[in-house]
Design a protein around this motif. Structure first.
Motif, PDB file in Angstrom:
ATOM      1  N   TYR A 161       0.850  -1.193   0.000  1.00  0.00           N
ATOM      2  CA  TYR A 161       0.000   0.000   0.000  1.00  0.00           C
ATOM      3  C   TYR A 161       0.882   1.238   0.000  1.00  0.00           C
ATOM      4  CZ  TYR A 161       1.187   0.567   4.938  1.00  0.00           C
ATOM      5  OH  TYR A 161       1.879   0.750   6.109  1.00  0.00           O
ATOM      6  N   GLY A 162       0.287   2.380  -0.335  1.00  0.00           N
ATOM      7  CA  GLY A 162       1.016   3.641  -0.318  1.00  0.00           C
ATOM      8  C   GLY A 162       0.619   4.528  -1.483  1.00  0.00           C
ATOM      9  N   PRO A 163       1.327   5.634  -1.683  1.00  0.00           N
ATOM     10  CA  PRO A 163       1.007   6.564  -2.770  1.00  0.00           C
ATOM     11  C   PRO A 163       1.047   5.878  -4.131  1.00  0.00           C
ATOM     12  CG  PRO A 163       2.567   7.553  -1.248  1.00  0.00           C
ATOM     13  CD  PRO A 163       2.449   6.113  -0.843  1.00  0.00           C
ATOM     14  N   ARG A 164       0.154   6.291  -5.016  1.00  0.00           N
ATOM     15  CA  ARG A 164       0.026   5.823  -6.401  1.00  0.00           C
ATOM     16  C   ARG A 164      -0.722   4.498  -6.561  1.00  0.00           C
ATOM     17  NH1 ARG A 164       6.240   6.668  -7.790  1.00  0.00           N
ATOM     18  NH2 ARG A 164       6.398   8.879  -7.309  1.00  0.00           N
ATOM     19  N   GLU A 165      -1.344   4.015  -5.495  1.00  0.00           N
ATOM     20  CA  GLU A 165      -2.230   2.858  -5.665  1.00  0.00           C
ATOM     21  C   GLU A 165      -3.394   3.229  -6.585  1.00  0.00           C
ATOM     22  OE1 GLU A 165      -3.229   0.148  -2.160  1.00  0.00           O
ATOM     23  OE2 GLU A 165      -2.636   2.020  -1.192  1.00  0.00           O
ATOM     24  N   ILE A 166      -3.954   2.235  -7.237  1.00  0.00           N
ATOM     25  CA  ILE A 166      -5.170   2.452  -8.038  1.00  0.00           C
ATOM     26  C   ILE A 166      -6.335   2.635  -7.080  1.00  0.00           C
ATOM     27  CG2 ILE A 166      -6.735   1.467  -9.747  1.00  0.00           C
ATOM     28  CD1 ILE A 166      -4.367  -0.085 -10.866  1.00  0.00           C
ATOM     29  N   GLN A 167      -7.040   3.759  -7.208  1.00  0.00           N
ATOM     30  CA  GLN A 167      -8.029   4.137  -6.204  1.00  0.00           C
ATOM     31  C   GLN A 167      -9.462   3.771  -6.560  1.00  0.00           C
ATOM     32  OE1 GLN A 167      -7.402   8.341  -5.573  1.00  0.00           O
ATOM     33  NE2 GLN A 167      -5.695   7.983  -4.195  1.00  0.00           N
ATOM     34  N   SER A 168      -9.740   3.516  -7.812  1.00  0.00           N
ATOM     35  CA  SER A 168     -11.133   3.253  -8.179  1.00  0.00           C
ATOM     36  C   SER A 168     -11.187   2.218  -9.296  1.00  0.00           C
ATOM     37  CB  SER A 168     -11.819   4.550  -8.625  1.00  0.00           C
ATOM     38  OG  SER A 168     -11.150   5.111  -9.744  1.00  0.00           O
ATOM     39  N   GLY A 169     -12.402   1.695  -9.524  1.00  0.00           N
ATOM     40  CA  GLY A 169     -12.583   0.703 -10.571  1.00  0.00           C
ATOM     41  C   GLY A 169     -12.288  -0.710 -10.073  1.00  0.00           C
ATOM     42  N   LYS A 170     -12.428  -1.683 -10.961  1.00  0.00           N
ATOM     43  CA  LYS A 170     -12.329  -3.095 -10.576  1.00  0.00           C
ATOM     44  C   LYS A 170     -10.914  -3.500 -10.178  1.00  0.00           C
ATOM     45  CE  LYS A 170     -12.493  -6.271 -13.799  1.00  0.00           C
ATOM     46  NZ  LYS A 170     -12.900  -7.112 -14.953  1.00  0.00           N
ATOM     47  N   TYR A 171      -9.905  -2.698 -10.529  1.00  0.00           N
ATOM     48  CA  TYR A 171      -8.526  -3.057 -10.199  1.00  0.00           C
ATOM     49  C   TYR A 171      -7.976  -2.268  -9.006  1.00  0.00           C
ATOM     50  CZ  TYR A 171      -8.970  -5.272 -14.721  1.00  0.00           C
ATOM     51  OH  TYR A 171      -9.413  -6.046 -15.759  1.00  0.00           O
ATOM     52  N   ALA A 172      -8.837  -1.531  -8.322  1.00  0.00           N
ATOM     53  CA  ALA A 172      -8.404  -0.786  -7.146  1.00  0.00           C
ATOM     54  C   ALA A 172      -7.962  -1.751  -6.047  1.00  0.00           C
ATOM     55  CB  ALA A 172      -9.535   0.091  -6.633  1.00  0.00           C
ATOM     56  N   VAL A 191     -15.642  -7.817   1.768  1.00  0.00           N
ATOM     57  CA  VAL A 191     -16.068  -9.135   1.294  1.00  0.00           C
ATOM     58  C   VAL A 191     -16.154 -10.099   2.479  1.00  0.00           C
ATOM     59  CG1 VAL A 191     -15.456 -11.100  -0.163  1.00  0.00           C
ATOM     60  CG2 VAL A 191     -15.079  -8.772  -0.992  1.00  0.00           C
ATOM     61  N   SER A 192     -17.264 -10.792   2.597  1.00  0.00           N
ATOM     62  CA  SER A 192     -17.463 -11.744   3.691  1.00  0.00           C
ATOM     63  C   SER A 192     -16.435 -12.879   3.606  1.00  0.00           C
ATOM     64  CB  SER A 192     -18.879 -12.321   3.612  1.00  0.00           C
ATOM     65  OG  SER A 192     -19.841 -11.321   3.866  1.00  0.00           O
ATOM     66  N   PRO A 193     -16.019 -13.403   4.767  1.00  0.00           N
ATOM     67  CA  PRO A 193     -16.549 -13.109   6.105  1.00  0.00           C
ATOM     68  C   PRO A 193     -15.928 -11.896   6.783  1.00  0.00           C
ATOM     69  CG  PRO A 193     -14.956 -14.876   6.243  1.00  0.00           C
ATOM     70  CD  PRO A 193     -15.084 -14.554   4.774  1.00  0.00           C
ATOM     71  N   GLY A 194     -14.905 -11.303   6.168  1.00  0.00           N
ATOM     72  CA  GLY A 194     -14.246 -10.137   6.760  1.00  0.00           C
ATOM     73  C   GLY A 194     -13.130 -10.494   7.711  1.00  0.00           C
ATOM     74  N   THR A 195     -13.000 -11.766   8.025  1.00  0.00           N
ATOM     75  CA  THR A 195     -11.943 -12.219   8.936  1.00  0.00           C
ATOM     76  C   THR A 195     -10.697 -12.679   8.177  1.00  0.00           C
ATOM     77  OG1 THR A 195     -13.041 -14.384   8.975  1.00  0.00           O
ATOM     78  CG2 THR A 195     -13.507 -12.864  10.794  1.00  0.00           C
ATOM     79  N   GLN A 196     -10.655 -12.422   6.864  1.00  0.00           N
ATOM     80  CA  GLN A 196      -9.456 -12.715   6.088  1.00  0.00           C
ATOM     81  C   GLN A 196      -8.298 -11.893   6.655  1.00  0.00           C
ATOM     82  OE1 GLN A 196     -12.445 -11.585   5.054  1.00  0.00           O
ATOM     83  NE2 GLN A 196     -12.643 -11.741   2.829  1.00  0.00           N
ATOM     84  N   VAL A 197      -7.179 -12.537   6.912  1.00  0.00           N
ATOM     85  CA  VAL A 197      -6.021 -11.870   7.517  1.00  0.00           C
ATOM     86  C   VAL A 197      -5.019 -11.491   6.434  1.00  0.00           C
ATOM     87  CG1 VAL A 197      -4.075 -12.116   9.112  1.00  0.00           C
ATOM     88  CG2 VAL A 197      -6.311 -13.074   9.707  1.00  0.00           C
ATOM     89  N   ARG A 198      -4.521 -10.259   6.507  1.00  0.00           N
ATOM     90  CA  ARG A 198      -3.545  -9.774   5.536  1.00  0.00           C
ATOM     91  C   ARG A 198      -2.387  -9.072   6.263  1.00  0.00           C
ATOM     92  NH1 ARG A 198      -6.365 -12.660   3.176  1.00  0.00           N
ATOM     93  NH2 ARG A 198      -7.558 -12.320   1.253  1.00  0.00           N
ATOM     94  N   ASN A 199      -1.210  -9.188   5.675  1.00  0.00           N
ATOM     95  CA  ASN A 199      -0.027  -8.465   6.168  1.00  0.00           C
ATOM     96  C   ASN A 199       0.223  -7.291   5.225  1.00  0.00           C
ATOM     97  OD1 ASN A 199       0.320 -11.485   6.887  1.00  0.00           O
ATOM     98  ND2 ASN A 199       1.663 -10.417   8.315  1.00  0.00           N
ATOM     99  N   PHE A 200      -0.104  -6.088   5.660  1.00  0.00           N
ATOM    100  CA  PHE A 200      -0.009  -4.902   4.815  1.00  0.00           C
ATOM    101  C   PHE A 200       1.397  -4.307   4.919  1.00  0.00           C
ATOM    102  CE2 PHE A 200      -4.471  -5.498   5.662  1.00  0.00           C
ATOM    103  CZ  PHE A 200      -5.052  -5.247   4.433  1.00  0.00           C
ATOM    104  N   THR A 201       2.018  -4.068   3.755  1.00  0.00           N
ATOM    105  CA  THR A 201       3.413  -3.630   3.702  1.00  0.00           C
ATOM    106  C   THR A 201       3.514  -2.349   2.878  1.00  0.00           C
ATOM    107  OG1 THR A 201       4.012  -5.978   3.702  1.00  0.00           O
ATOM    108  CG2 THR A 201       5.766  -4.389   3.221  1.00  0.00           C
ATOM    109  N   HIS A 202       4.090  -1.321   3.455  1.00  0.00           N
ATOM    110  CA  HIS A 202       4.208  -0.029   2.772  1.00  0.00           C
ATOM    111  C   HIS A 202       5.117  -0.151   1.557  1.00  0.00           C
ATOM    112  CE1 HIS A 202       5.040   4.232   2.056  1.00  0.00           C
ATOM    113  NE2 HIS A 202       3.972   4.500   2.781  1.00  0.00           N
ATOM    114  N   VAL A 203       4.798   0.587   0.508  1.00  0.00           N
ATOM    115  CA  VAL A 203       5.561   0.505  -0.731  1.00  0.00           C
ATOM    116  C   VAL A 203       7.020   0.905  -0.528  1.00  0.00           C
ATOM    117  CG1 VAL A 203       4.941   2.832  -1.544  1.00  0.00           C
ATOM    118  CG2 VAL A 203       5.509   1.026  -3.196  1.00  0.00           C
ATOM    119  N   ASP A 204       7.299   1.855   0.368  1.00  0.00           N
ATOM    120  CA  ASP A 204       8.690   2.251   0.611  1.00  0.00           C
ATOM    121  C   ASP A 204       9.491   1.104   1.215  1.00  0.00           C
ATOM    122  OD1 ASP A 204       8.161   4.746  -0.399  1.00  0.00           O
ATOM    123  OD2 ASP A 204       8.038   5.744   1.553  1.00  0.00           O
ATOM    124  N   ASP A 205       8.875   0.357   2.135  1.00  0.00           N
ATOM    125  CA  ASP A 205       9.537  -0.825   2.690  1.00  0.00           C
ATOM    126  C   ASP A 205       9.749  -1.881   1.611  1.00  0.00           C
ATOM    127  OD1 ASP A 205       9.757   0.088   5.342  1.00  0.00           O
ATOM    128  OD2 ASP A 205       7.713  -0.538   5.803  1.00  0.00           O
TER     129      ASP A 205
END
Length: 288
Positions: A161-172, A191-205
């Motif tokens: 995640y970070g600056p320049r991500e696609i913000q809208s449309g089906k590929y956001a 999207v259900s169930p909402g308990t999907q776990v993700r490790n979010f990593t900044h683009v600079d890292d």
């Protein structure tokens, strides 16, 4: 001058990699992008941009790079069921052409794999056209090294995640989509169930790791993932908007193990936190 070619250099992660490398006076940086999700607004100074598909790399690129950062593939899970032709063209035909190019020019390849391969204890590797294409491509890259002696490193991104991500449309992507919805005072769709776990990593890292792996990495299993993990519902609550639950979708993994021992062995560690980024976005009225 070291010549560096980045496929997907006008995309989200690719543009940040171009920008960082272009600051090195000893590097000559080139981007090859078909602009499927890339955008000219992501262009940065001191980079030579080539417009075209990776399947045509041999005719479009008339020099021998020292390294190819291959980021330019189709990269959406749920949408890949509807876009299977694009998945095959970009991720199979295109990547085969890149491998042949690397073999011909005897340059190093850094291949951006996908952490979906590790989802749900490996059971997710074939759960979508996207996941299948990426997991089998890692095998193909390793086979090319065995068959033809190419130098390679395979990395795995974890929800960048970070600056320049696609913000809208089906590929956001999720963080950018939530920012856009908050800016427009819309419900945050989960999207259900909402308990999907993700490790979010900044683009600079992520870029910090790519530079280290490009220089020192050899072989497989260079994961680039923050150890901080959240459910999608927890992320939505960080944003603070109203939440609307959507029905379940195919190919959506629940968990993914972060495989990053080799990356940390190069001296890398993530420095940025998702919660801090979201709070900065709130202060700036969701404009980051």
């Amino acid at each position: 001058m070291k010549k560096i070619l980045i496929t997907g250099g006008a995309g989200f992660v690719g543009s940040h990699l171009c920008e960082r490398l272009a600051q090195d006076n000893e590097c000559e940086v080139y981007s090859l992008d078909n602009y499927f999700t890339g955008n000219e607004s992501n262009h940065v100074s001191n980079v030579k941009y080539i417009k075209g598909s990776t399947k045509d790399i041999s005719s479009l690129v008339d020099f021998s790079p020292d390294i190819v950062f291959h980021l330019g593939e189709y990269s959406r899970v749920e949408q890949s069921f509807d876009d299977i032709e694009k998945v095959l063209e970009f991720n199979k035909i295109g990547t085969y052409a890149v491998l042949e190019f690397v073999r011909k020019h005897k340059c190093k390849l850094l291949y951006a794999g996908s952490s979906t391969k590790f989802g749900d204890s490996g059971e997710n590797a074939n759960a979508s056209p996207y996941a299948w294409s990426k997991s089998t491509n890692t095998t193909l890259v390793k086979n090319y090294a065995e068959w033809f002696g190419i130098d390679y490193a395979i990395t795995y991104f974890y929800n960048v995640y970070g600056p320049r991500e696609i913000q809208s449309g089906k590929y956001a992507t999720l963080i950018a989509l939530f920012k856009e919805k908050m800016r427009n005072n819309e419900e945050l769709t989960v999207v259900s169930p909402g308990t999907q776990v993700r490790n979010f990593t900044h683009v600079d890292d992520t870029i910090d790791a790519l530079l280290l792996i490009g220089k020192y990495g050899h072989g497989d299993e260079y994961g680039i993932g923050s150890p901080e993990c959240y459910t999608i519902l927890e992320v939505a609550k960080m944003f603070g908007g109203k939440i609307k639950m959507l029905s379940e979708r195919k190919g959506n993994r629940m968990l993914a193990e972060v495989i990053d021992d080799k990356t940390r062995g190069l001296g890398w560690k993530p420095k940025r936190r998702l919660e801090d980024f979201i709070n900065e976005c709130k202060i700036d009225n969701w404009e980051i």
